[in-house]
Structure formats: structure tokens, C-alpha cells
Write a protein that holds these residues in place. Structure first.
Motif, PDB file in Angstrom:
ATOM      1  N   ASN A 111       0.809  -1.222   0.000  1.00 40.18           N
ATOM      2  CA  ASN A 111       0.000   0.000   0.000  1.00 40.18           C
ATOM      3  C   ASN A 111       0.839   1.267   0.000  1.00 40.18           C
ATOM      4  O   ASN A 111       0.433   2.286  -0.555  1.00 40.18           O
ATOM      5  CB  ASN A 111      -0.962  -0.002   1.191  1.00 40.18           C
ATOM      6  CG  ASN A 111      -2.115  -0.949   0.986  1.00 40.18           C
ATOM      7  OD1 ASN A 111      -2.465  -1.279  -0.143  1.00 40.18           O
ATOM      8  ND2 ASN A 111      -2.711  -1.415   2.080  1.00 40.18           N
ATOM      9  N   GLU A 112       2.006   1.203   0.601  1.00 42.14           N
ATOM     10  CA  GLU A 112       2.896   2.369   0.600  1.00 42.14           C
ATOM     11  C   GLU A 112       3.378   2.681  -0.815  1.00 42.14           C
ATOM     12  O   GLU A 112       3.429   3.846  -1.228  1.00 42.14           O
ATOM     13  CB  GLU A 112       4.091   2.131   1.526  1.00 42.14           C
ATOM     14  CG  GLU A 112       4.964   3.363   1.684  1.00 42.14           C
ATOM     15  CD  GLU A 112       6.076   3.162   2.704  1.00 42.14           C
ATOM     16  OE1 GLU A 112       7.156   3.736   2.483  1.00 42.14           O
ATOM     17  OE2 GLU A 112       5.870   2.434   3.684  1.00 42.14           O
ATOM     18  N   ALA A 113       3.716   1.658  -1.564  1.00 45.65           N
ATOM     19  CA  ALA A 113       4.141   1.852  -2.956  1.00 45.65           C
ATOM     20  C   ALA A 113       2.992   2.414  -3.787  1.00 45.65           C
ATOM     21  O   ALA A 113       3.203   3.277  -4.642  1.00 45.65           O
ATOM     22  CB  ALA A 113       4.630   0.532  -3.547  1.00 45.65           C
ATOM     23  N   LYS A 114       1.781   1.947  -3.528  1.00 43.25           N
ATOM     24  CA  LYS A 114       0.603   2.458  -4.237  1.00 43.25           C
ATOM     25  C   LYS A 114       0.392   3.937  -3.917  1.00 43.25           C
ATOM     26  O   LYS A 114       0.164   4.745  -4.817  1.00 43.25           O
ATOM     27  CB  LYS A 114      -0.630   1.640  -3.855  1.00 43.25           C
ATOM     28  CG  LYS A 114      -1.874   2.006  -4.630  1.00 43.25           C
ATOM     29  CD  LYS A 114      -3.021   1.062  -4.291  1.00 43.25           C
ATOM     30  CE  LYS A 114      -4.244   1.363  -5.137  1.00 43.25           C
ATOM     31  NZ  LYS A 114      -5.347   0.423  -4.882  1.00 43.25           N
ATOM     32  N   LEU A 115       0.467   4.286  -2.639  1.00 45.42           N
ATOM     33  CA  LEU A 115       0.323   5.683  -2.233  1.00 45.42           C
ATOM     34  C   LEU A 115       1.392   6.546  -2.884  1.00 45.42           C
ATOM     35  O   LEU A 115       1.097   7.625  -3.408  1.00 45.42           O
ATOM     36  CB  LEU A 115       0.406   5.795  -0.706  1.00 45.42           C
ATOM     37  CG  LEU A 115       0.329   7.206  -0.139  1.00 45.42           C
ATOM     38  CD1 LEU A 115      -1.059   7.798  -0.346  1.00 45.42           C
ATOM     39  CD2 LEU A 115       0.685   7.204   1.344  1.00 45.42           C
ATOM     40  N   GLN A 116       2.615   6.086  -2.877  1.00 51.23           N
ATOM     41  CA  GLN A 116       3.720   6.821  -3.488  1.00 51.23           C
ATOM     42  C   GLN A 116       3.445   7.060  -4.967  1.00 51.23           C
ATOM     43  O   GLN A 116       3.631   8.161  -5.478  1.00 51.23           O
ATOM     44  CB  GLN A 116       5.039   6.060  -3.315  1.00 51.23           C
ATOM     45  CG  GLN A 116       6.232   6.718  -3.968  1.00 51.23           C
ATOM     46  CD  GLN A 116       6.641   8.026  -3.323  1.00 51.23           C
ATOM     47  OE1 GLN A 116       6.617   8.159  -2.115  1.00 51.23           O
ATOM     48  NE2 GLN A 116       7.011   9.009  -4.129  1.00 51.23           N
ATOM     49  N   SER A 117       2.986   6.035  -5.659  1.00 50.13           N
ATOM     50  CA  SER A 117       2.758   6.133  -7.090  1.00 50.13           C
ATOM     51  C   SER A 117       1.605   7.068  -7.433  1.00 50.13           C
ATOM     52  O   SER A 117       1.710   7.889  -8.337  1.00 50.13           O
ATOM     53  CB  SER A 117       2.482   4.743  -7.668  1.00 50.13           C
ATOM     54  OG  SER A 117       2.339   4.810  -9.067  1.00 50.13           O
TER      55      SER A 117
END
Length: 149
Positions: A111-117
Motif C-alpha cells: 500500500n505504501e508503494a501504491k500511495l507513493q505512485s
């Protein structure tokens, strides 16, 4: 407190402007070929790929890019949210297909990678901005904006 008030005022103004823009786009009809071309341009990863597309060398672009475009286009064609009058076959639907792909189709490691993207300036954020710019140009100038240059 004054600064917070100014920020809230700007956010409200931006929200109203985006609503107006999206409502306008929802009235602009686009065919499947135009939709696919806009998605292709919005998701184009680099100048090398764009050069291949300009020359008609679609076979020379990466499989990852082709699959991404196909997945985003499939989302545009079959997602329930894409079947509403405001999205199906509309310019807003093109924008929604690109952003929806990153929010609902693409896989992220967490989810952190999704938020970052999506939110913090990553790939999804950049592609959403590119899609917005392409749609805004299309709304102003029509299909001639789809010439890849």
C-alpha cells in the motif's frame, strides 16, 4: 489561521474548476480508436517508445507497455464505473480509465508503494497529469491532438 483560510479557499476554487472541467469532458464523445490513442499517449513511458509509435513500429515497443495499454483500455471498456453515461465513450472516461487503471488494476508491492505512485508524485501521478493534459488539449482542439509528435 489566515494561511489555512487561504489554502482552503484555493482548494475550494480548484475543486470547482475540476468539477467544471470533468463535466465538460463528460459531454465530449470519443470513439474507441480515439480512446485507445489517448490512453496510449498518456501511458507512453519515454521518447524512444514515442518514436516507435510515431513511425508505426508498434511491434518494437515493450511487451510491458503493450500490456499496460491493453489493461487500461480493457478497464475503460468493461469496468462498471466506466459504463455510466458520464464515462462510457467520453473524454472524461479516457481520463478515468487512466487513473482507474492505476487505482484499481495495477498491482503494487504494498500500500505504501501504491500511495507513493498515485499521490506522492510517482508514476501514476505523472501519468494522470499527462492524461489530464491530453484530455484538455483534445477538448480544446479535437482529434488533431492525437498526432504523435
Amino acid at each position: 489561521m489566515d494561511d489555512a483560510h487561504k489554502v482552503m479557499g484555493l482548494a475550494n476554487k480548484l475543486s470547482n474548476e475540476l468539477e467544471s472541467t470533468f463535466n465538460h469532458w463528460a459531454k465530449i464523445k470519443v470513439g474507441n480508436d480515439e480512446m485507445k490513442r489517448l490512453i496510449l499517449l498518456a501511458l507512453c513511458p519515454n521518447k524512444e517508445t514515442l518514436n516507435h509509435l510515431q513511425k508505426g513500429n508498434f511491434d518494437d515497443v515493450s511487451t510491458v507497455f503493450k500490456n499496460t495499454v491493453d489493461d487500461a483500455f480493457a478497464y475503460a471498456m468493461i469496468s462498471e464505473s466506466q459504463q455510466m453515461d458520464t464515462t462510457k465513450g467520453t473524454l472524461f472516461g479516457v481520463y478515468n480509465a487512466v487513473t482507474g487503471y492505476f487505482q484499481n488494476v495495477r498491482n503494487y508491492k504494498d500500500n505504501e508503494a501504491k500511495l507513493q505512485s498515485i499521490v506522492l508524485g510517482g508514476t501514476a501521478h505523472l501519468k494522470a497529469q499527462k492524461a489530464f493534459d491530453l484530455c484538455e488539449n483534445f477538448a480544446r482542439s479535437g482529434a488533431e491532438t492525437l498526432i504523435m509528435n
